[in-house]
Design an enzyme around this catalytic site. Structure first.
Site, PDB file in Angstrom:
ATOM      1  N   LYS A 212       2.891  -2.346  -8.273  1.00  0.00           N
ATOM      2  CA  LYS A 212       4.815  -2.115  -8.433  1.00  0.00           C
ATOM      3  C   LYS A 212       5.668  -3.035  -7.242  1.00  0.00           C
ATOM      4  O   LYS A 212       6.131  -3.991  -7.349  1.00  0.00           O
ATOM      5  CB  LYS A 212       4.946  -0.769  -8.218  1.00  0.00           C
ATOM      6  CG  LYS A 212       6.466  -0.596  -8.505  1.00  0.00           C
ATOM      7  CD  LYS A 212       6.190  -0.796 -10.545  1.00  0.00           C
ATOM      8  CE  LYS A 212       7.453  -0.476 -10.924  1.00  0.00           C
ATOM      9  NZ  LYS A 212       7.910  -1.145 -12.037  1.00  0.00           N
TER      10      LYS A 212
ATOM     11  N   TRP B 195      -3.735  -1.821  -1.045  1.00  0.00           N
ATOM     12  CA  TRP B 195      -4.177  -3.369  -1.191  1.00  0.00           C
ATOM     13  C   TRP B 195      -3.968  -4.619  -1.308  1.00  0.00           C
ATOM     14  O   TRP B 195      -3.218  -4.445   0.151  1.00  0.00           O
ATOM     15  CB  TRP B 195      -2.565  -3.739  -2.017  1.00  0.00           C
ATOM     16  CG  TRP B 195      -2.375  -4.672  -3.323  1.00  0.00           C
ATOM     17  CD1 TRP B 195      -2.004  -5.114  -4.750  1.00  0.00           C
ATOM     18  CD2 TRP B 195      -2.001  -6.563  -2.574  1.00  0.00           C
ATOM     19  NE1 TRP B 195      -1.980  -6.121  -5.204  1.00  0.00           N
ATOM     20  CE2 TRP B 195      -2.000  -7.027  -4.209  1.00  0.00           C
ATOM     21  CE3 TRP B 195      -1.693  -7.073  -2.110  1.00  0.00           C
ATOM     22  CZ2 TRP B 195      -1.542  -8.406  -3.853  1.00  0.00           C
ATOM     23  CZ3 TRP B 195      -0.923  -7.987  -1.412  1.00  0.00           C
ATOM     24  CH2 TRP B 195      -1.708  -8.691  -2.812  1.00  0.00           C
TER      25      TRP B 195
ATOM     26  N   GLU C 288       9.794 -13.496 -19.715  1.00  0.00           N
ATOM     27  CA  GLU C 288      10.158 -12.739 -19.726  1.00  0.00           C
ATOM     28  C   GLU C 288       8.791 -11.540 -20.388  1.00  0.00           C
ATOM     29  O   GLU C 288       7.709 -11.256 -20.028  1.00  0.00           O
ATOM     30  CB  GLU C 288      11.134 -11.879 -19.466  1.00  0.00           C
ATOM     31  CG  GLU C 288      11.324 -10.467 -19.593  1.00  0.00           C
ATOM     32  CD  GLU C 288      10.412  -9.408 -17.966  1.00  0.00           C
ATOM     33  OE1 GLU C 288      10.554 -10.196 -17.509  1.00  0.00           O
ATOM     34  OE2 GLU C 288       9.765  -8.612 -18.491  1.00  0.00           O
TER      35      GLU C 288
ATOM     36  N   HIS D  48       7.784 -32.485 -25.621  1.00  0.00           N
ATOM     37  CA  HIS D  48       7.573 -33.380 -24.133  1.00  0.00           C
ATOM     38  C   HIS D  48       6.700 -32.826 -23.314  1.00  0.00           C
ATOM     39  O   HIS D  48       6.617 -33.732 -22.074  1.00  0.00           O
ATOM     40  CB  HIS D  48       8.996 -33.045 -23.171  1.00  0.00           C
ATOM     41  CG  HIS D  48      10.732 -33.424 -24.053  1.00  0.00           C
ATOM     42  ND1 HIS D  48      10.998 -35.010 -23.889  1.00  0.00           N
ATOM     43  CD2 HIS D  48      11.394 -32.939 -24.379  1.00  0.00           C
ATOM     44  CE1 HIS D  48      11.760 -34.724 -24.929  1.00  0.00           C
ATOM     45  NE2 HIS D  48      12.054 -33.251 -24.915  1.00  0.00           N
TER      46      HIS D  48
ATOM     47  N   ARG E 181       1.468   1.687  -5.807  1.00  0.00           N
ATOM     48  CA  ARG E 181       1.576   0.850  -5.100  1.00  0.00           C
ATOM     49  C   ARG E 181       0.363  -0.226  -4.402  1.00  0.00           C
ATOM     50  O   ARG E 181       0.146  -1.355  -4.000  1.00  0.00           O
ATOM     51  CB  ARG E 181       2.096   1.324  -4.037  1.00  0.00           C
ATOM     52  CG  ARG E 181       3.144   2.639  -3.932  1.00  0.00           C
ATOM     53  CD  ARG E 181       3.837   3.086  -3.001  1.00  0.00           C
ATOM     54  NE  ARG E 181       3.812   2.001  -1.838  1.00  0.00           N
ATOM     55  CZ  ARG E 181       5.885   1.524  -1.434  1.00  0.00           C
ATOM     56  NH1 ARG E 181       6.751   2.149  -2.109  1.00  0.00           N
ATOM     57  NH2 ARG E 181       5.452   0.534  -0.641  1.00  0.00           N
TER      58      ARG E 181
ATOM     59  N   CYS F 293       0.557  -1.082  -0.049  1.00  0.00           N
ATOM     60  CA  CYS F 293       0.252  -0.157   0.184  1.00  0.00           C
ATOM     61  C   CYS F 293       0.837   1.321  -0.014  1.00  0.00           C
ATOM     62  O   CYS F 293       1.794   0.858  -0.057  1.00  0.00           O
ATOM     63  CB  CYS F 293      -0.924  -0.023   1.204  1.00  0.00           C
ATOM     64  SG  CYS F 293      -1.261  -1.571   1.268  1.00  0.00           S
TER      65      CYS F 293
ATOM     66  N   ASN G  82       0.503   0.005   5.948  1.00  0.00           N
ATOM     67  CA  ASN G  82       0.958  -0.231   5.068  1.00  0.00           C
ATOM     68  C   ASN G  82       1.728  -1.108   5.748  1.00  0.00           C
ATOM     69  O   ASN G  82       2.427  -1.306   6.092  1.00  0.00           O
ATOM     70  CB  ASN G  82       1.856   0.796   4.228  1.00  0.00           C
ATOM     71  CG  ASN G  82       2.173  -0.218   3.023  1.00  0.00           C
ATOM     72  OD1 ASN G  82       2.349  -1.620   2.705  1.00  0.00           O
ATOM     73  ND2 ASN G  82       3.845   0.394   2.689  1.00  0.00           N
ATOM     74  N   GLY G  83       1.000  -2.644   5.730  1.00  0.00           N
ATOM     75  CA  GLY G  83       2.125  -4.224   6.173  1.00  0.00           C
ATOM     76  C   GLY G  83       1.015  -4.739   6.780  1.00  0.00           C
ATOM     77  O   GLY G  83      -0.119  -4.554   6.389  1.00  0.00           O
TER      78      GLY G  83
ATOM     79  N   GLU H 185       0.801 -10.370 -17.948  1.00  0.00           N
ATOM     80  CA  GLU H 185       0.576  -9.382 -16.551  1.00  0.00           C
ATOM     81  C   GLU H 185      -0.315  -8.171 -17.110  1.00  0.00           C
ATOM     82  O   GLU H 185      -0.945  -7.835 -15.424  1.00  0.00           O
ATOM     83  CB  GLU H 185       2.198  -8.842 -16.297  1.00  0.00           C
ATOM     84  CG  GLU H 185       1.896  -7.491 -14.995  1.00  0.00           C
ATOM     85  CD  GLU H 185       3.647  -7.810 -14.920  1.00  0.00           C
ATOM     86  OE1 GLU H 185       4.309  -7.496 -15.718  1.00  0.00           O
ATOM     87  OE2 GLU H 185       3.722  -6.904 -13.855  1.00  0.00           O
TER      88      GLU H 185
ATOM     89  N   LYS I 282       5.415 -10.895 -19.194  1.00  0.00           N
ATOM     90  CA  LYS I 282       4.775  -9.256 -19.314  1.00  0.00           C
ATOM     91  C   LYS I 282       3.740  -9.354 -20.375  1.00  0.00           C
ATOM     92  O   LYS I 282       2.592  -8.425 -19.918  1.00  0.00           O
ATOM     93  CB  LYS I 282       5.613  -8.677 -20.501  1.00  0.00           C
ATOM     94  CG  LYS I 282       5.938  -6.501 -20.335  1.00  0.00           C
ATOM     95  CD  LYS I 282       6.568  -6.784 -19.067  1.00  0.00           C
ATOM     96  CE  LYS I 282       6.697  -6.814 -18.162  1.00  0.00           C
ATOM     97  NZ  LYS I 282       7.988  -6.845 -16.846  1.00  0.00           N
TER      98      LYS I 282
END
Ligand code: M6R
Length: 600
Positions: A595, A75, A477, A500, A27, A2, A101-102, A484, A481
């Site tokens: 983020k 968040w 990567e 396979h 955030r 957050c 935040n936490g 996401e 992306k």
């Protein structure tokens, strides 16, 4: 995950907070809120709800006069995103308001022991903190009540508290979650991130763990602050000058931060080169070089995109510097009983420098007595501060949740580090990096070609990236992306692994994007692409000119093979961006993400 911001000063506090929340929104953006002390009514006024900061800004009544306020962008960790769970939260008698935040790990035990009578309004752990303060303040001062609460809570927190009885005081505390204090001629701002201080502070200081801060107005009308450690002894720290300006954190005319950040990548490369070149020679702190030269294995720990940069780093350390290296996912490290070598060195790679999984590893590794180096984009971050050494990426603020320029910056820095460690320089790194910057510019200028390709072939239900060697890392990567930000189900595979099992997923029209940058794997990756095409896949090939075929869709300028991931990732970033754009997704703030991931 957050963002919190608080202000005490001559400015209108609510405006400082709303502007801070806009900058902190990356955030976490499930919900947001603000609470300020209204001078006319002599009471707290609160606005909070589910949704984005722009709703808050639109609904806000700007008439109020106020000089003290706190705000939060969330968040969700405890309880779903809804109005009741949004911060700020209040003590039962509404004396105190808090943003946090936490994660408080022992909130259930504390509730049972100290607050059995309290009627909680939200499902959050935060409400416990503010009610404990209200409980303890009956027999002590506010400072003492907050300190007593801090001594009982376990977990991570950056919190800001305001008190109706002391409307000219702002209280703060921190453990594990980031918190900075900034001062300017018009007051004091506290925030999770330097960005919220821009425009309001001339200097700033990261606040240390297990500390308690009081901001107030002194008898001469000046805004002052005091920071104390856990036993109440004053702490003095060094301020840093605010170098960041508003322009650097804006979109600079781009439609999205992500596009801006992709387009900035050539200048990021040039900037990093400039920072690490001294008299035309790449230079790294000799102590770091000595440490790495004398170790018997490098262990890289990272998460997400940074972990993918770490995989490329392993290749560079082993092939350029000739130092054995392995990469571990930070969140897995604690559970793998690794048989470490005798003399290891740990490298933590993190854009934000705040990722909780990494921080947990750092604490563990340091307890074991091993040396640590953090590679980060945020100089003031926890991981930079707590490691023995750090190296800065100098990519500039990265605001889009999807990491692009920081990834490129991380690999460039890992290349410089490996190069400085190598006995025999395999190529001229300065020349090669300069060529990559030019090759990137060509891709960015011609990005419309990629946009068309995406519209015609990629906006589907799912997608695969395949490649071998270094290209496989780019595939991982690239897939992260695309999924996401566009929510297209995408996987990155080692091309040879397809047969396979995964090839069973290939059906008519599925996009399969092959990446080919190295001579040694050219034929074999192309053979795998033919195999999927024979089963109906719609292929797209990204290749370097020297290994290209005229039928390849995206052909890139030739650059040094060992550095190819720095370049080949760029078209994949654009593919992700345009796919999300076509699908109308919220590109800079994809669902469920934030983020910096500051919870384990
Ligand atoms: O700040 P960090 O580099 O430690 O973050 C690690 C991951 O959370 C991050 O790379 C994430 O995977 C990105 N959103 C990917 O674009």
């Amino acid at each position: 995950m957050c963002g919190i911001v608080g202000y005490l000063g001559n400015n209108k506090a609510s405006e400082v907070i709303l502007s801070g929340l806009e900058k902190l929104e990356y955030r976490g953006y499930d919900s947001c809120g603000i609470c300020f002390f209204d001078v006319a009514q002599e009471a707290f006024v609160t606005y909070k709800d589910i949704g984005r900061v722009f709703h808050l800004v639109n609904d806000f009544n700007y008439q109020y006069e106020n000089h003290l306020a706190i705000g939060h962008t969330r968040w969700a960790t405890h309880g779903k995103p809804n109005q009741l769970n949004s911060h700020p939260h209040f003590s039962q008698n509404k004396r105190f308001a808090i943003v946090h935040n936490g994660v408080i790990e022992n909130y259930r035990e504390l509730t049972k022991k100290y607050l059995p009578e309290v009627h909680f309004i939200s499902e959050t752990d935060t409400e416990v903190i503010v009610n404990m303060i209200e409980l303890f303040v009956k027999d002590m001062t506010v400072e003492e009540a907050i300190r007593k609460t801090l001594s009982l809570i376990e977990g991570s927190y950056a919190l800001l508290v305001i008190d109706t009885h002391h409307p000219e005081c702002l209280y703060a505390a921190k453990n594990k979650s980031p918190l900075l204090i900034g001062t300017g001629k018009n007051g004091i701002t506290l925030a999770s991130d330097i960005m919220a201080l821009v425009g309001y502070a001339d200097q700033y200081m990261p606040i240390g763990d297990k500390t308690f801060t009081v901001c107030k107005k002194d008898d001469y009308g000046h805004y002052i602050f005091e920071i104390y450690d856990i036993i109440g002894l004053p702490i003095h720290g060094d301020f840093l000058r605010m170098d960041l300006i508003l322009d650097e954190i804006g979109k600079a005319g781009y439609s999205h931060y992500m596009l801006k950040e992709i387009c900035e990548q050539p200048s990021v490369i040039r900037n990093i080169m400039e920072k690490y070149l001294s008299y035309d020679k790449f230079t790294i702190n000799p102590e770091i070089l000595h440490l790495l030269k004398s170790c018997d294995r490098i262990y890289i720990l990272a998460a997400g995109t940074s972990m993918h940069a770490g995989l490329v780093g392993k290749y560079l350390f082993e092939n350029i510097a000739k130092i054995p290296c392995e990469v571990n996912i930070a969140s897995e490290f604690a559970y793998n009983s690794l048989l470490l070598t005798k003399n290891p060195v740990f490298i933590f790679i993190s854009q934000s420098g705040e990722t909780a999984d990494l921080r947990a590893c750092l604490v563990k590794v340091r307890e074991l007595g091993y040396k640590t180096l953090t590679i980060t984009n945020v100089l003031t971050s926890t991981l930079a501060r707590e490691a023995d050494y750090y190296l800065e990426i100098f990519a500039g603020p990265e605001i889009a949740v999807a990491s692009t320029k920081a990834y490129v910056g991380q690999i460039v820095l890992l290349a410089i580090l490996s190069y400085c460690l190598s006995e025999n320089k395999p190529f001229d790194l300065k020349l090669e990096l300069s060529k990559i910057a030019v090759a990137m510019e060509a891709i960015i200028e011609n990005r419309d070609v990629i946009h068309t390709l995406v519209k015609e072939r990629i906006v589907k239900r799912n997608c695969f990236y395949i490649g071998r060697g270094l290209d496989y890392y780019t595939c991982l990567e690239a897939a992260l992306k695309l999924k996401e930000i566009s929510y297209i189900q995408t996987e990155g595979f080692a091309a040879g692994e397809l047969k396979h099992g995964t090839i069973a997923l290939i059906e008519e029209g599925v996009p399969v994007i092959g990446i080919i940058s190295q001579h040694a794997i050219n034929n074999s990756t192309r053979a795998n692409i033919r195999e999927v095409m024979a089963r109906g896949a719609n292929k797209i090939i990204i290749s370097l000119n020297r290994v290209s075929d005229p039928s390849d869709e995206i052909i890139l300028m030739n650059i040094e093979e060992m550095l190819s991931p720095i370049l080949t990732v760029v078209p994949t970033q654009l593919i992700a961006f345009f796919a999300a754009l076509e699908l109308g997704k919220d590109i800079d703030k994809p669902r469920n993400l934030a983020k910096s991931v500051t919870v384990e």
